[in-house]
Scaffold this motif. Sequence first.
Motif, PDB file in Angstrom:
ATOM      1  N   SER A  10       0.835  -1.208   0.000  1.00  0.00           N
ATOM      2  CA  SER A  10       0.000   0.000   0.000  1.00  0.00           C
ATOM      3  C   SER A  10       0.864   1.250   0.000  1.00  0.00           C
ATOM      4  O   SER A  10       0.624   2.196  -0.754  1.00  0.00           O
ATOM      5  CB  SER A  10      -0.924   0.012   1.217  1.00  0.00           C
ATOM      6  OG  SER A  10      -1.846  -1.031   1.165  1.00  0.00           O
ATOM      7  N   TYR A  93      -7.872  -1.880   8.154  1.00  0.00           N
ATOM      8  CA  TYR A  93      -8.870  -2.560   7.347  1.00  0.00           C
ATOM      9  C   TYR A  93     -10.102  -2.819   8.211  1.00  0.00           C
ATOM     10  O   TYR A  93     -10.024  -2.901   9.430  1.00  0.00           O
ATOM     11  CB  TYR A  93      -8.329  -3.892   6.808  1.00  0.00           C
ATOM     12  CG  TYR A  93      -7.351  -3.709   5.671  1.00  0.00           C
ATOM     13  CD1 TYR A  93      -7.742  -3.092   4.490  1.00  0.00           C
ATOM     14  CD2 TYR A  93      -6.048  -4.153   5.783  1.00  0.00           C
ATOM     15  CE1 TYR A  93      -6.853  -2.929   3.442  1.00  0.00           C
ATOM     16  CE2 TYR A  93      -5.149  -3.990   4.728  1.00  0.00           C
ATOM     17  CZ  TYR A  93      -5.564  -3.377   3.569  1.00  0.00           C
ATOM     18  OH  TYR A  93      -4.686  -3.213   2.534  1.00  0.00           O
ATOM     19  N   ASN A 105     -14.864   5.107  11.606  1.00  0.00           N
ATOM     20  CA  ASN A 105     -14.353   5.751  10.402  1.00  0.00           C
ATOM     21  C   ASN A 105     -14.676   7.239  10.378  1.00  0.00           C
ATOM     22  O   ASN A 105     -15.794   7.647  10.690  1.00  0.00           O
ATOM     23  CB  ASN A 105     -14.932   5.071   9.162  1.00  0.00           C
ATOM     24  CG  ASN A 105     -14.229   5.487   7.896  1.00  0.00           C
ATOM     25  OD1 ASN A 105     -13.018   5.642   7.873  1.00  0.00           O
ATOM     26  ND2 ASN A 105     -14.996   5.674   6.832  1.00  0.00           N
ATOM     27  N   SER A 112     -10.470   1.085   5.650  1.00  0.00           N
ATOM     28  CA  SER A 112     -10.478   0.643   4.254  1.00  0.00           C
ATOM     29  C   SER A 112     -11.156  -0.715   4.149  1.00  0.00           C
ATOM     30  O   SER A 112     -11.065  -1.522   5.075  1.00  0.00           O
ATOM     31  CB  SER A 112      -9.050   0.503   3.725  1.00  0.00           C
ATOM     32  OG  SER A 112      -8.463   1.763   3.562  1.00  0.00           O
ATOM     33  N   ASP A 116      -8.168  -3.924   0.385  1.00  0.00           N
ATOM     34  CA  ASP A 116      -8.010  -3.025  -0.753  1.00  0.00           C
ATOM     35  C   ASP A 116      -6.778  -2.146  -0.526  1.00  0.00           C
ATOM     36  O   ASP A 116      -6.836  -1.125   0.150  1.00  0.00           O
ATOM     37  CB  ASP A 116      -9.281  -2.187  -0.899  1.00  0.00           C
ATOM     38  CG  ASP A 116      -9.302  -1.299  -2.116  1.00  0.00           C
ATOM     39  OD1 ASP A 116      -8.218  -0.942  -2.619  1.00  0.00           O
ATOM     40  OD2 ASP A 116     -10.408  -0.936  -2.549  1.00  0.00           O
ATOM     41  N   GLU A 118      -5.062  -0.202  -2.556  1.00  0.00           N
ATOM     42  CA  GLU A 118      -5.111   1.150  -3.117  1.00  0.00           C
ATOM     43  C   GLU A 118      -5.929   2.083  -2.228  1.00  0.00           C
ATOM     44  O   GLU A 118      -5.553   3.237  -2.015  1.00  0.00           O
ATOM     45  CB  GLU A 118      -5.644   1.119  -4.541  1.00  0.00           C
ATOM     46  CG  GLU A 118      -4.658   0.484  -5.502  1.00  0.00           C
ATOM     47  CD  GLU A 118      -5.133   0.482  -6.942  1.00  0.00           C
ATOM     48  OE1 GLU A 118      -6.115   1.185  -7.264  1.00  0.00           O
ATOM     49  OE2 GLU A 118      -4.513  -0.231  -7.752  1.00  0.00           O
ATOM     50  N   HIS A 119      -7.037   1.590  -1.697  1.00  0.00           N
ATOM     51  CA  HIS A 119      -7.841   2.403  -0.783  1.00  0.00           C
ATOM     52  C   HIS A 119      -7.063   2.691   0.500  1.00  0.00           C
ATOM     53  O   HIS A 119      -7.069   3.809   1.012  1.00  0.00           O
ATOM     54  CB  HIS A 119      -9.169   1.707  -0.474  1.00  0.00           C
ATOM     55  CG  HIS A 119     -10.149   2.574   0.226  1.00  0.00           C
ATOM     56  ND1 HIS A 119     -10.153   2.741   1.592  1.00  0.00           N
ATOM     57  CD2 HIS A 119     -11.150   3.361  -0.263  1.00  0.00           C
ATOM     58  CE1 HIS A 119     -11.127   3.572   1.926  1.00  0.00           C
ATOM     59  NE2 HIS A 119     -11.738   3.964   0.819  1.00  0.00           N
ATOM     60  N   ARG A 122      -4.704   5.385  -0.180  1.00  0.00           N
ATOM     61  CA  ARG A 122      -5.388   6.694  -0.229  1.00  0.00           C
ATOM     62  C   ARG A 122      -5.690   7.209   1.177  1.00  0.00           C
ATOM     63  O   ARG A 122      -5.615   8.414   1.435  1.00  0.00           O
ATOM     64  CB  ARG A 122      -6.674   6.596  -1.058  1.00  0.00           C
ATOM     65  CG  ARG A 122      -6.420   6.505  -2.549  1.00  0.00           C
ATOM     66  CD  ARG A 122      -7.677   6.721  -3.381  1.00  0.00           C
ATOM     67  NE  ARG A 122      -8.766   5.810  -3.073  1.00  0.00           N
ATOM     68  CZ  ARG A 122      -8.936   4.612  -3.633  1.00  0.00           C
ATOM     69  NH1 ARG A 122      -8.070   4.169  -4.538  1.00  0.00           N
ATOM     70  NH2 ARG A 122      -9.963   3.864  -3.310  1.00  0.00           N
ATOM     71  N   GLN A 123      -6.035   6.303   2.093  1.00  0.00           N
ATOM     72  CA  GLN A 123      -6.299   6.721   3.476  1.00  0.00           C
ATOM     73  C   GLN A 123      -5.015   7.234   4.137  1.00  0.00           C
ATOM     74  O   GLN A 123      -5.032   8.257   4.830  1.00  0.00           O
ATOM     75  CB  GLN A 123      -6.896   5.565   4.286  1.00  0.00           C
ATOM     76  CG  GLN A 123      -8.239   5.064   3.793  1.00  0.00           C
ATOM     77  CD  GLN A 123      -9.375   6.048   3.961  1.00  0.00           C
ATOM     78  OE1 GLN A 123      -9.274   7.221   3.578  1.00  0.00           O
ATOM     79  NE2 GLN A 123     -10.471   5.594   4.539  1.00  0.00           N
ATOM     80  N   ARG A 126      -4.272  10.659   2.725  1.00  0.00           N
ATOM     81  CA  ARG A 126      -5.109  11.708   3.329  1.00  0.00           C
ATOM     82  C   ARG A 126      -4.494  12.210   4.632  1.00  0.00           C
ATOM     83  O   ARG A 126      -4.466  13.422   4.885  1.00  0.00           O
ATOM     84  CB  ARG A 126      -6.519  11.172   3.609  1.00  0.00           C
ATOM     85  CG  ARG A 126      -7.343  10.959   2.369  1.00  0.00           C
ATOM     86  CD  ARG A 126      -8.718  10.417   2.715  1.00  0.00           C
ATOM     87  NE  ARG A 126      -9.470  11.370   3.525  1.00  0.00           N
ATOM     88  CZ  ARG A 126     -10.516  11.028   4.288  1.00  0.00           C
ATOM     89  NH1 ARG A 126     -10.930   9.779   4.332  1.00  0.00           N
ATOM     90  NH2 ARG A 126     -11.143  11.950   4.978  1.00  0.00           N
TER      91      ARG A 126
END
Length: 164
Positions: A10, A93, A105, A112, A116, A118-119, A122-123, A126
Amino acid sequence: MKQFYLMIESFSFIAKTFPDWTLEIYGDGDEKNTLLELIKKLDLVNNVIIHPPTALVYEELYNSAFCALASDKESFGMVYIESFSMEKPVVSYDIDYGPKAFLRNEHNSLISPCFDKEHFARQMKRLIEDETLRNSLGRNARKTFIEKYEISKVMESLIKEINP
């Protein structure tokens, strides 16, 4: 299982964008050599560090920006609570065990879908990019810790169970 390989994979999606950030993993085990090979394969030798186990968990958490955990199951998730105690948000996760009880969340953590990568990346991105979000989630993480997991709260709960 901690699934450090998922965190490394990731992080590989965002490492080049944030060359000053490092993913630091603490511990030792059977998978260490495999993880070191993965780090080399993904060209992350300057971005991912595997440290030996440490007794200074709170010091390391204090010096971190946030905590990322890629476990597929946790009975309770002590690292999550330790992170919350130090006002650090968690990227995790959405596993069906332990931590699901206290991870919220966008409140004290970023969640995520399993698994995942990729997610998850992205987290992490952020939190790297948005200090305001990181601080807000961290404050809420600390509040969660104080309200539910600080030692006096735990003792109070145990006493109620012993003496209903």
